[in-house]
Design an enzyme around this catalytic site. Structure first.
Site, mmCIF file in Angstrom:
data_model
loop_
_atom_site.group_PDB
_atom_site.id
_atom_site.type_symbol
_atom_site.label_atom_id
_atom_site.label_comp_id
_atom_site.label_asym_id
_atom_site.label_seq_id
_atom_site.Cartn_x
_atom_site.Cartn_y
_atom_site.Cartn_z
ATOM 1 N N GLY A 6 0.848 -1.184 0.000
ATOM 2 C CA GLY A 6 0.000 0.000 0.000
ATOM 3 C C GLY A 6 0.884 1.233 0.000
ATOM 4 O O GLY A 6 2.115 1.134 0.028
ATOM 5 N N ARG A 9 1.699 5.597 4.852
ATOM 6 C CA ARG A 9 0.681 5.921 5.857
ATOM 7 C C ARG A 9 -0.700 5.347 5.532
ATOM 8 O O ARG A 9 -1.720 5.897 5.913
ATOM 9 C CB ARG A 9 0.581 7.433 6.070
ATOM 10 C CG ARG A 9 1.795 8.052 6.674
ATOM 11 C CD ARG A 9 1.876 7.622 8.138
ATOM 12 N NE ARG A 9 3.028 8.220 8.789
ATOM 13 C CZ ARG A 9 4.045 7.518 9.249
ATOM 14 N NH1 ARG A 9 4.078 6.222 9.105
ATOM 15 N NH2 ARG A 9 5.036 8.102 9.867
ATOM 16 N N SER A 10 -0.707 4.217 4.846
ATOM 17 C CA SER A 10 -1.980 3.591 4.472
ATOM 18 C C SER A 10 -2.521 2.670 5.561
ATOM 19 O O SER A 10 -3.674 2.261 5.494
ATOM 20 C CB SER A 10 -1.814 2.793 3.174
ATOM 21 O OG SER A 10 -0.888 1.741 3.364
ATOM 22 N N GLY A 11 -1.686 2.325 6.544
ATOM 23 C CA GLY A 11 -2.092 1.391 7.585
ATOM 24 C C GLY A 11 -1.522 -0.002 7.400
ATOM 25 O O GLY A 11 -1.955 -0.955 8.055
ATOM 26 N N HIS A 47 7.068 2.957 16.100
ATOM 27 C CA HIS A 47 6.914 1.539 15.741
ATOM 28 C C HIS A 47 7.296 0.651 16.920
ATOM 29 O O HIS A 47 6.597 -0.321 17.207
ATOM 30 C CB HIS A 47 7.774 1.200 14.515
ATOM 31 C CG HIS A 47 7.094 1.459 13.214
ATOM 32 N ND1 HIS A 47 6.567 0.455 12.458
ATOM 33 C CD2 HIS A 47 6.861 2.604 12.520
ATOM 34 C CE1 HIS A 47 6.029 0.962 11.356
ATOM 35 N NE2 HIS A 47 6.201 2.270 11.368
ATOM 36 N N ARG A 48 8.375 0.970 17.603
ATOM 37 C CA ARG A 48 8.799 0.159 18.756
ATOM 38 C C ARG A 48 7.726 0.143 19.838
ATOM 39 O O ARG A 48 7.462 -0.897 20.445
ATOM 40 C CB ARG A 48 10.100 0.712 19.338
ATOM 41 C CG ARG A 48 11.328 0.352 18.553
ATOM 42 C CD ARG A 48 12.581 0.913 19.206
ATOM 43 N NE ARG A 48 13.757 0.575 18.433
ATOM 44 C CZ ARG A 48 14.842 1.314 18.382
ATOM 45 N NH1 ARG A 48 14.923 2.440 19.066
ATOM 46 N NH2 ARG A 48 15.882 0.937 17.654
ATOM 47 N N SER A 49 7.122 1.295 20.088
ATOM 48 C CA SER A 49 6.147 1.394 21.176
ATOM 49 C C SER A 49 4.876 0.586 20.889
ATOM 50 O O SER A 49 4.176 0.205 21.821
ATOM 51 C CB SER A 49 5.790 2.858 21.452
ATOM 52 O OG SER A 49 5.020 3.398 20.397
ATOM 53 N N ARG A 50 4.572 0.331 19.614
ATOM 54 C CA ARG A 50 3.374 -0.440 19.255
ATOM 55 C C ARG A 50 3.566 -1.938 19.445
ATOM 56 O O ARG A 50 2.590 -2.680 19.547
ATOM 57 C CB ARG A 50 3.002 -0.195 17.789
ATOM 58 C CG ARG A 50 2.339 1.110 17.518
ATOM 59 C CD ARG A 50 1.581 1.095 16.193
ATOM 60 N NE ARG A 50 2.209 0.369 15.121
ATOM 61 C CZ ARG A 50 2.591 0.915 13.974
ATOM 62 N NH1 ARG A 50 2.445 2.209 13.767
ATOM 63 N NH2 ARG A 50 3.123 0.186 13.025
ATOM 64 N N GLU A 59 16.943 -6.103 14.301
ATOM 65 C CA GLU A 59 17.170 -4.910 13.492
ATOM 66 C C GLU A 59 18.255 -5.224 12.477
ATOM 67 O O GLU A 59 19.364 -5.586 12.851
ATOM 68 C CB GLU A 59 17.574 -3.732 14.377
ATOM 69 C CG GLU A 59 16.458 -3.307 15.307
ATOM 70 C CD GLU A 59 16.810 -2.108 16.180
ATOM 71 O OE1 GLU A 59 18.000 -1.738 16.253
ATOM 72 O OE2 GLU A 59 15.882 -1.560 16.799
#
Length: 175
Positions: A6, A9-11, A47-50, A59
């Site tokens: 996608g 920022r499409s999800g 991203h890490r926090s999610r 990494e």
């Protein structure tokens, strides 16, 4: 193997992460490299926090199959950044040969990871950007990047059992 594609920022990442909810041992392969770029550092931190605390994070962008921790599912986010890393690391002048070399290296890395996960019965999800819907870039490096990314996406889609296009946060299964 699943491929999630996608626009920016499409999800895509959020949807891919939701596919990992039923797995107890998840390895998240993060291909973005922290740099002196504060905005990129913030993106990486978000991203890490999610990610759930029990997920393992790897990494990197090379020798992925041989560096995987024990897992029953792997999420690589994202192929587009991995390609960027390879392209910039090549340090070569843009020629047909150098462009093909980068493309071959990226495909080989992703194929090795895919083959390893298939052999070990590990669920694998790739996140990538759909880059072919815009205008033709003016700069040769940008055109090379777009062309390689398009071909890598086609390669992955041909190998994937399921392919999703995410638009405005809505995943649409296309394969």
């Amino acid at each position: 193997m699943k491929l999630i594609t996608g626009g920016a920022r499409s999800g895509k990442s959020t949807f891919a992460e939701s596919l990992m909810e039923d797995y107890s041992e998840v390895c998240y392969i993060a291909t973005a490299r922290p740099s002196d770029d504060e905005e990129m550092k913030e993106r990486i931190a978000k991203h890490r926090s999610r990610r759930p605390d029990h997920w393992h994070t790897l990494e990197g962008d090379r020798n992925l199959a041989s560096n995987l921790p024990a897992a029953d599912a792997v999420l690589l986010d994202c192929v587009t950044v991995l390609l960027s890393n390879y392209l910039f690391d090549s340090g070569e002048e843009l020629t047909e040969g150098s462009i093909q070399k980068v493309e071959d290296e990226v495909k080989e890395e992703l194929m090795l990871l895919s083959d390893f996960c298939e052999k070990e019965n590990i669920e694998l999800v790739f996140v990538t950007n759909e880059v072919g819907s815009g205008i033709v870039p003016m700069h040769p490096l940008s055109r090379a990047f777009r062309d390689i990314q398009g071909r890598v996406n086609q390669f992955l889609a041909s190998r994937a059992e399921e392919v999703y296009l995410v638009v405005s946060g809505i995943p649409v299964r296309i394969k």
